[in-house]
Scaffold this active site. Structure first.
Site, PDB file in Angstrom:
ATOM      1  CE  LYS A  51      19.319 -37.992 -13.800  1.00 36.00           C
ATOM      2  NZ  LYS A  51      18.724 -38.209 -12.558  1.00 36.00           N
ATOM      3  CE  LYS A 131      20.489 -31.835 -14.288  1.00 38.37           C
ATOM      4  NZ  LYS A 131      19.159 -31.849 -13.526  1.00 38.37           N
ATOM      5  CE  LYS A 134      19.687 -34.306  -5.831  1.00 37.09           C
ATOM      6  NZ  LYS A 134      19.244 -34.103  -6.647  1.00 37.09           N
TER       7      LYS A 134
END
Length: 265
Positions: A51, A131, A134
């Site tokens: 991230k 992966k 959401k």
């Protein structure tokens, strides 16, 4: 989120369901554990590496988030934690911090172990090397619990596979098709081998339809229950408030003992 957890089968009579932010002990234990954590240890954790690259510059909250996760676990002296494969390294940090605390201040925290299901990681429908998430900006990459049947069918129909029509399970050579096989096995409660046998003779196009139907059948009652529960916000708020009260009853004496051992009181 509370409605989703309840709809998926969490029983508030046997599980304590609450908002973490309503139990202050989480934040205080996180700070104490942060004092026992080195910066290089956090720098190599997968969430920070991934991230912080996406955002060019990650926040302090993102950097120390795994320590907060460890506090969430250790505050209740958890022995086993259900996680996905991508969270195993974060759980290892919780194990390390339990050992460090015990070695420094006396045996107190158990070292929690991972509970992994047979479906350890569901991959993105658009990029099977990563992966399913959401927070993925690609709307077609993720199947949500609240998706309509039409949305689910469309997402799976457009999922990335390859140019081989036969359905096989080979995560290295055929990650896209293998991801669909894993999803299929998970929602019907069967093994990968059984699913591959069912798919014999189908090309990937027809197999996608079969997977979509299975996912829709599994998620439709969950989606309907989520909608029903969200219609009674007062019930959800009361349930969460009761859960927070029960959680504080467990957390307070643990943090009190931690404070005593480190010399705060």
């Amino acid at each position: 989120m509370a409605a989703s957890l309840l709809a998926c089968g969490i029983n508030p009579e046997t599980s304590i369901l609450f908002q973490q932010s309503q139990v202050n002990e989480h934040a205080e234990l996180s700070w104490i554990l942060g004092c026992l954590t080195s910066m290089p240890r956090l720098r190599h954790l997968p969430q920070w590496k991934m991230k912080s690259k996406q955002k060019n510059e990650g926040s302090v909250g993102l950097y120390t988030y795994p320590v907060l996760q460890a506090a969430d676990i250790l505050l209740y002296k958890s022995t086993h934690v259900p996680v996905g494969e991508d969270q195993v390294q974060h759980l290892e940090l919780a194990q390390d911090l339990a050992r460090i605390f015990n070695n420094t201040y006396g045996d107190f925290f158990p070292e929690p172990r991972a509970l992994l299901s047979s479906t350890r990681k569901v991959k993105s429908l658009r990029d099977p090397s990563s992966k399913m998430s959401k927070s993925d900006p690609q709307k077609m990459a993720t199947v949500n619990l609240t998706d309509s049947p039409d949305d689910i069918v469309l997402k799976i129909r457009r999922s990335v596979t390859d140019f081989t029509s036969e359905v096989t399970f080979d995560p290295e050579a055929r990650p896209g098709v293998s991801n669909l096989v894993l999803m299929h096995a998970a929602v019907v409660g069967c093994t990968v081998e059984e699913v591959v046998r069912w798919a014999k003779g189908l090309d990937t196009g027809k197999y996608k339809q079969l997977v979509a139907e299975a996912v829709v059948q599994r998620l439709t009652p969950i989606r309907e229950e989520i909608e029903r529960l969200r219609g009674d916000r007062g019930h959800l708020e009361r349930l969460l408030a009761h859960g927070a009260h029960r959680a504080r009853e467990l957390a307070a004496p643990v943090l009190k003992e931690v404070r005593h051992r480190v010399g705060f009181c």
